[in-house]
Design an enzyme around this catalytic site. Sequence first.
Site, mmCIF file in Angstrom:
data_model
loop_
_atom_site.group_PDB
_atom_site.id
_atom_site.type_symbol
_atom_site.label_atom_id
_atom_site.label_comp_id
_atom_site.label_asym_id
_atom_site.label_seq_id
_atom_site.Cartn_x
_atom_site.Cartn_y
_atom_site.Cartn_z
ATOM 1 C CG ASP A 188 -0.396 -1.943 11.246
ATOM 2 O OD1 ASP A 188 0.429 -1.354 10.520
ATOM 3 O OD2 ASP A 188 -1.147 -2.837 10.831
ATOM 4 N NE ARG A 239 -1.254 -4.972 -1.167
ATOM 5 C CZ ARG A 239 -1.873 -3.811 -0.901
ATOM 6 N NH1 ARG A 239 -2.673 -3.263 -1.796
ATOM 7 N NH2 ARG A 239 -1.703 -3.207 0.260
ATOM 8 N N GLY A 277 0.836 -1.206 0.000
ATOM 9 C CA GLY A 277 0.000 0.000 0.000
ATOM 10 C C GLY A 277 0.868 1.252 0.000
ATOM 11 C CG ASP A 321 -3.187 0.739 7.981
ATOM 12 O OD1 ASP A 321 -3.912 1.710 7.693
ATOM 13 O OD2 ASP A 321 -3.246 -0.356 7.389
ATOM 14 N NE ARG A 368 -7.216 -3.596 4.456
ATOM 15 C CZ ARG A 368 -6.609 -3.846 3.308
ATOM 16 N NH1 ARG A 368 -7.068 -4.779 2.520
ATOM 17 N NH2 ARG A 368 -5.538 -3.176 2.934
ATOM 18 C CB THR A 399 1.941 1.208 6.218
ATOM 19 O OG1 THR A 399 0.553 1.013 6.533
ATOM 20 C CG2 THR A 399 2.723 0.961 7.485
ATOM 21 C CG ASP A 459 2.666 -6.283 8.264
ATOM 22 O OD1 ASP A 459 2.092 -6.068 7.176
ATOM 23 O OD2 ASP A 459 2.060 -6.479 9.336
HETATM 24 P P1 ADP Z 1 2.237 -4.207 2.685
HETATM 25 O O1 ADP Z 1 3.707 -4.199 2.446
HETATM 26 O O2 ADP Z 1 1.651 -2.824 2.561
HETATM 27 O O3 ADP Z 1 1.872 -4.923 3.964
HETATM 28 P P2 ADP Z 1 1.285 -6.520 1.108
HETATM 29 O O4 ADP Z 1 0.885 -7.337 2.277
HETATM 30 O O5 ADP Z 1 0.375 -6.486 -0.080
HETATM 31 O O6 ADP Z 1 1.540 -4.984 1.459
HETATM 32 O O7 ADP Z 1 2.710 -7.055 0.616
HETATM 33 C C1 ADP Z 1 3.387 -6.445 -0.465
HETATM 34 C C2 ADP Z 1 4.106 -7.475 -1.299
HETATM 35 O O8 ADP Z 1 5.108 -8.142 -0.524
HETATM 36 C C3 ADP Z 1 3.249 -8.616 -1.822
HETATM 37 O O9 ADP Z 1 2.482 -8.256 -2.957
HETATM 38 C C4 ADP Z 1 4.304 -9.634 -2.178
HETATM 39 O O10 ADP Z 1 4.924 -9.326 -3.411
HETATM 40 C C5 ADP Z 1 5.324 -9.438 -1.059
HETATM 41 N N1 ADP Z 1 5.091 -10.488 -0.047
HETATM 42 C C6 ADP Z 1 4.200 -10.492 0.964
HETATM 43 N N2 ADP Z 1 4.234 -11.644 1.665
HETATM 44 C C7 ADP Z 1 5.186 -12.407 1.069
HETATM 45 C C8 ADP Z 1 5.713 -13.725 1.299
HETATM 46 N N3 ADP Z 1 5.262 -14.510 2.294
HETATM 47 N N4 ADP Z 1 6.691 -14.157 0.475
HETATM 48 C C9 ADP Z 1 7.155 -13.389 -0.536
HETATM 49 N N5 ADP Z 1 6.702 -12.162 -0.809
HETATM 50 C C10 ADP Z 1 5.732 -11.660 -0.029
#
Ligand code: ADP
Length: 328
Positions: free
Chosen positions: A135, A77, A16, A133, A177, A131, A108
């Site tokens: 958090d 993502r 995000g 949020d 969220r 982010t 995270d």
């Molecule tokens: P944020 O970083 O804002 O929490 P996301 O949860 O969508 O956003 O995670 C961003 C990107 O990080 C994902 O689209 C993916 O490419 C990568 N990612 C997240 N979890 C994993 C994982 N377990 N293994 C590999 N890449 C991951």
Amino acid sequence: MSNQNIKTGAVLTSGGDAPGMNAAIRAVVRTANSLGLECYGVREGYNGLIHGDFTKMGPRSVKNIINEGGTILKSARSSEFKTAEGRAKAFENCKKHNIDALVCIGGDGSFTGAKVFNEEFGLPVIGVPGTIDNDIFGTDNTIGYDTALNTAMEAIDKIRDTATSHNRVFFVEVMGRDAGFIALNSGIATGALDILIPEQKDSMEELFGTFRKAEKVGKSSSIVVVAEGEKLGNIYDLAKATKDEFPNFDIRVAVLGHIQRGGSPSCADRVLASKMGYGAVMGLVDGKSKVMVGVKSNRLIYTPIEEAIKKHNEIDKDLLKISEILAM
Ligand code: ADP
């Protein structure tokens, strides 16, 4: 233990987006440059690593962006990065560009990706918490939170003007969220009657009780701030249940949505992003890896990335109590 081997770094924004990410990119690029390191920007998060979307960046590539919302590198993502094949492709591209270290600005989820990538290929990584949020464990604030909070506050102020003019009850949904930081703090700042957040167990009876108290003390308009992730129900159901209980109320719902992610970053976010971007590069050069840079009590600190992923910042329960006392 410093890492003298780092000659070329890469920076990306993932997950995000958040206001202040550009200020962080600028800080990474300019700090790297000041140390004589090469720096690449990778577009669209981990997708750019996989597809080889790398651009060499210098101090002038990041001019005039400290005040811009969003991220010039774009964010994404990437489901492909969750696969071993995708990450192998990403590492091939890092090798092709002689990348010795990676700065990941994101939440995270992005840190989980960075951690897995580091464990598989040994490339030094450092996370920068971006982010809205707020958090993420290991920092007092995340980049973008202060701006989002102020955007929410200004929007709720405007809603209050119309609520007061018509004696209306407004349910206002703000982002979050899993976390109620924006809801709690924007709710306090705007004098909300009630604040509903996922960290706190709420009940309709308590909410109705608060409305009854407000009626008794002569409050003619009210705002209830609801975090997106509130467990009691979605905002439309909460508004409907309230209308059923208080048929004389003129109730409206406002969902603030994505305006909270946009806009020029606040002063606090620009300063925080500048510190963290600088801290990320200095950390890598200092031999740190698999950590997240954070700022606590105004000091740069580094937290193991698995801890930053697993733990979460706690909501200040005292603030909830204060908001209740001040609402009437
Ligand atoms: P944020 O970083 O804002 O929490 P996301 O949860 O969508 O956003 O995670 C961003 C990107 O990080 C994902 O689209 C993916 O490419 C990568 N990612 C997240 N979890 C994993 C994982 N377990 N293994 C590999 N890449 C991951």
